[in-house]
Structures are given as structure tokens and as C-alpha cells.
Scaffold this motif. Structure first.
Motif, short mmCIF file in Angstrom:
data_model
loop_
_atom_site.label_atom_id
_atom_site.label_comp_id
_atom_site.label_asym_id
_atom_site.label_seq_id
_atom_site.Cartn_x
_atom_site.Cartn_y
_atom_site.Cartn_z
N ARG A 23 0.95 -1.21 -0.17
CA ARG A 23 -0.02 -0.09 -0.03
C ARG A 23 0.69 1.30 -0.07
O ARG A 23 0.71 2.27 -0.69
CB ARG A 23 -0.84 -0.04 1.35
CG ARG A 23 -2.22 -1.20 1.04
CD ARG A 23 -2.84 -0.83 2.38
NE ARG A 23 -4.27 -1.75 2.12
CZ ARG A 23 -4.45 -3.05 2.37
NH1 ARG A 23 -3.52 -3.56 3.38
NH2 ARG A 23 -5.44 -3.66 2.25
N GLY A 43 -6.91 -1.56 -2.16
CA GLY A 43 -8.01 -2.56 -2.13
C GLY A 43 -7.31 -3.87 -2.05
O GLY A 43 -7.70 -5.02 -1.47
N ASN A 185 -14.33 -5.53 -6.17
CA ASN A 185 -14.53 -4.10 -5.57
C ASN A 185 -16.08 -3.60 -5.83
O ASN A 185 -16.18 -2.09 -5.55
CB ASN A 185 -13.56 -3.35 -5.67
CG ASN A 185 -12.97 -3.05 -7.19
OD1 ASN A 185 -13.92 -2.97 -8.12
ND2 ASN A 185 -11.80 -2.79 -7.48
N ASN A 219 -9.94 -8.70 2.12
CA ASN A 219 -9.13 -7.70 2.80
C ASN A 219 -8.87 -8.53 4.43
O ASN A 219 -8.48 -7.81 5.41
CB ASN A 219 -9.64 -6.40 3.27
CG ASN A 219 -9.86 -5.63 1.88
OD1 ASN A 219 -10.88 -5.52 1.65
ND2 ASN A 219 -8.60 -5.35 1.00
N THR A 246 -13.35 -6.77 -1.92
CA THR A 246 -12.43 -5.95 -1.34
C THR A 246 -13.00 -4.52 -1.12
O THR A 246 -13.94 -4.24 -1.94
CB THR A 246 -11.09 -5.86 -2.40
OG1 THR A 246 -11.46 -5.44 -3.62
CG2 THR A 246 -10.38 -7.31 -2.50
N VAL A 247 -12.41 -3.73 -0.50
CA VAL A 247 -12.95 -2.61 -0.21
C VAL A 247 -12.02 -1.38 -0.97
O VAL A 247 -10.70 -1.59 -0.59
CB VAL A 247 -12.85 -2.02 1.31
CG1 VAL A 247 -13.25 -0.56 1.57
CG2 VAL A 247 -13.98 -3.00 2.12
N LYS A 250 -8.87 0.62 0.82
CA LYS A 250 -8.57 0.01 2.18
C LYS A 250 -7.37 0.41 3.06
O LYS A 250 -6.27 0.35 2.23
CB LYS A 250 -8.66 -1.70 2.05
CG LYS A 250 -8.45 -2.46 3.48
CD LYS A 250 -9.86 -2.13 4.20
CE LYS A 250 -9.75 -3.18 5.42
NZ LYS A 250 -11.00 -2.92 6.26
N GLU A 256 -11.38 5.99 1.92
CA GLU A 256 -12.60 4.99 1.87
C GLU A 256 -13.97 5.55 2.23
O GLU A 256 -14.74 5.13 1.52
CB GLU A 256 -12.51 3.96 3.37
CG GLU A 256 -11.34 3.01 3.04
CD GLU A 256 -11.18 2.07 4.28
OE1 GLU A 256 -12.39 1.50 4.57
OE2 GLU A 256 -10.08 1.91 4.74
#
Length: 284
Positions: A23, A43, A185, A219, A246-247, A250, A256
Motif C-alpha cells: 500500500r 484494496g 470491488n 481484506n 475487497t474495499v 482500504k 474509503e
């Protein structure tokens, strides 16, 4: 040195740290260009961490090693996430991170196999990855190879007819060396994928096509590890698919919480804020 399945099993805390690093690298690359598909990168980071540091086998010093598992990125615009994983895995040197998207960089903004070590296919037009993965899996079987083929694709690609032709072919040929990973997503260029052309119930559809199917929280490191282990250990001659819910964005709550679209805009002063938020919650 082989990484992944052949090395000692990584603790889930270690995998969470890998996801954090992925990330962070994606945000750093986004800042270089002032843009990028960072919502998707944030995500899918957990999926990539488990893929590269638990499930797949490869040699960082020899990306073309014949015994490697092939990891295809069908979603070419996710390249920023994939480069972050390749850097974290030691396949690309971290010194190249600031060259993302620059002229003559080995990290163009869409994935290109001809430029980037570890990039197994060129992305762009969506819906092609699973068909290419089927061909790779068939070829490896004919060569007597025990290598696996992973194909990371998006939920939007489930609206492409070519995806389902490939799914049918994979089951027909009993490609038990193929693991498809769907990043679900619920976003594509024109809006929520379930509103554009719903593929639900996608797990039942893959089952009807003859696949071994799992659907997990993409996640959740524990759930992902269990799913990849089950996919590798499944003993029937079937292709495998892991559908990962997934978000978007994230790990960075202020991203988010804003209205999510396919391309998440990050303001110039927000890149460093995003890094600071990630660092506050970094796994120990």
C-alpha cells in the motif's frame, strides 16, 4: 532462492506487514504522477501480499525461471499495485519506484510484459487475461511442468463473454494448475459493476461452469491464506477460482469514506496524509 510456497510459511503478521508495504509503495508511486489507480491498489494489497509471499513460487533474482508459477495481471490498470508487489518481492529494485510512469521507465502506467520483469502479460483491453491463463496452463501441462498459473482479474471483466468462454475451456480441459483470483470491488469505469451488468451470484456461475469456487473477504489475511491453501490442495481435476470481496482505498479511512468511483482522485496535499495514516496503523 525461491520465494513463496517453497520458503518457510510466513506468519500472518508478516503478511499484513507485506500488505502495508505494498500500500505504501503504491501511494508513493501515485504521488510521483499525481494520479493512479490507488483505490484499487489499496484494496487489492492484501490479495497481492498473500499471493506473492505465501502462495506463489518464484525466484526474485531470475524472473524468467522456468519452474516459476506464472502470475498474470489481466487488469492492466492495476499495474501500480503490481509494481508495488514486484518491488516488495525484490523482482524490481526499489530505486526505480520514482520512475513510475516516466519516459523509458520499466513501470509504465499500464502493465506491459515487454518492459517489466515479472509482468507475464500486457494489459489494457479487459477480459483477455483468463483466456491467456488457460493457454499458459495448457502449455505447462503439455510440458509436464508442475508450475501453477495465477490470473488476477476484476469483477468488471465478468461482463466480457471471452471470460466465460475461457472459464468453460478451463473446466473442459481439467486445468487443475489454474487459479483465478477475482478482485470484486464492485467498481468499473461506468459505475458499480453490479449495476452495469450484474454477474451475481458469481460463485454459483463458476460452480455451474465446473470450477472449484471459494468466496472470501479479500481484506482478511487469514481468510486469504486459507483460500489459497485450499485452492492448491484441492484434489479434483478442476480449475480453481477465489472471489475476493475487497474495499476500495482500504487502509486509508479518509479515502474509503468519500464517494468511491472507478478512478479515485487524490489531491496534491493528500498523498503525504495518506502515508501518515498508513504509518499510524502499520503492523508491528
Amino acid at each position: 532462492m525461491n520465494i513463496g510456497l517453497s520458503s518457510d510459511r510466513r506468519s500472518n503478521v508478516s503478511l499484513a506487514r507485506r500488505a502495508y508495504n505494498i500500500r505504501r509503495k503504491a501511494i508513493q508511486m501515485g504521488e510521483v504522477q499525481g494520479q493512479g489507480y490507488v483505490g484499487q491498489a489499496l484494496g487489492v494489497a492484501d490479495v497481492l501480499a498473500v499471493s506473492f509471499f505465501h502462495a506463489a513460487e518464484y525466484r526474485p533474482e531470475d524472473p524468467e525461471w522456468e519452474g516459476r508459477d506464472r502470475y498474470l495481471l489481466s487488469i492492466g490498470h492495476y499495474a501500480i499495485a503490481f509494481y508495488a508487489a514486484l518491488i516488495e518481492a525484490g523482482i524490481l529494485p526499489e530505486e526505480e519506484l520514482p520512475t513510475y510512469g516516466m519516459d523509458d521507465s520499466r513501470m509504465p502506467m499500464s502493465g506491459m510484459a515487454s518492459y517489466t520483469p515479472g509482468m507475464e502479460m500486457s494489459g489494457g483491453s479487459l477480459g483477455l487475461g483468463l483466456g491467456i491463463a488457460v493457454g499458459r496452463a495448457m502449455g505447462l501441462k503439455r510440458k509436464g511442468s508442475s508450475a501453477l498459473v495465477f490470473n488476477l482479474m476484476s469483477d468488471g471483466e465478468l461482463g466480457e463473454g471471452s471470460t466465460w468462454e475461457a472459464a468453460m475451456s478451463a473446466a473442459h480441459h481439467g486445468l487443475d494448475n489454474l487459479i483465478c483470483i477475482v478482485d470484486f470491488n464492485n467498481q468499473q469505469a461506468d459505475g458499480a459493476s453490479t449495476r452495469m451488468l450484474s454477474s451475481e451470484p458469481v460463485d454459483k456461475k463458476f460452480e455451474a461452469f465446473g470450477w472449484f469456487v471459494q468466496r472470501v473477504d479479500g481484506n482478511d489475511i487469514d481468510a486469504l491464506v486459507a483460500a489459497f491453501d485450499a485452492a492448491r490442495g484441492h484434489d479434483k481435476p478442476q480449475p480453481r477460482v477465489i472471489i475476493c470481496d475487497t474495499v476500495m482505498c482500504k487502509g486509508v479511512p479518509f479515502l474509503e469514506s468519500r464517494e468511491i468511483t472507478h478512478f479515485v482522485r487524490v489531491e496534491a496535499d493528500e498523498w503525504q496524509k495518506a502515508l501518515a495514516v498508513l504509518d499510524e496503523e502499520a503492523p508491528k
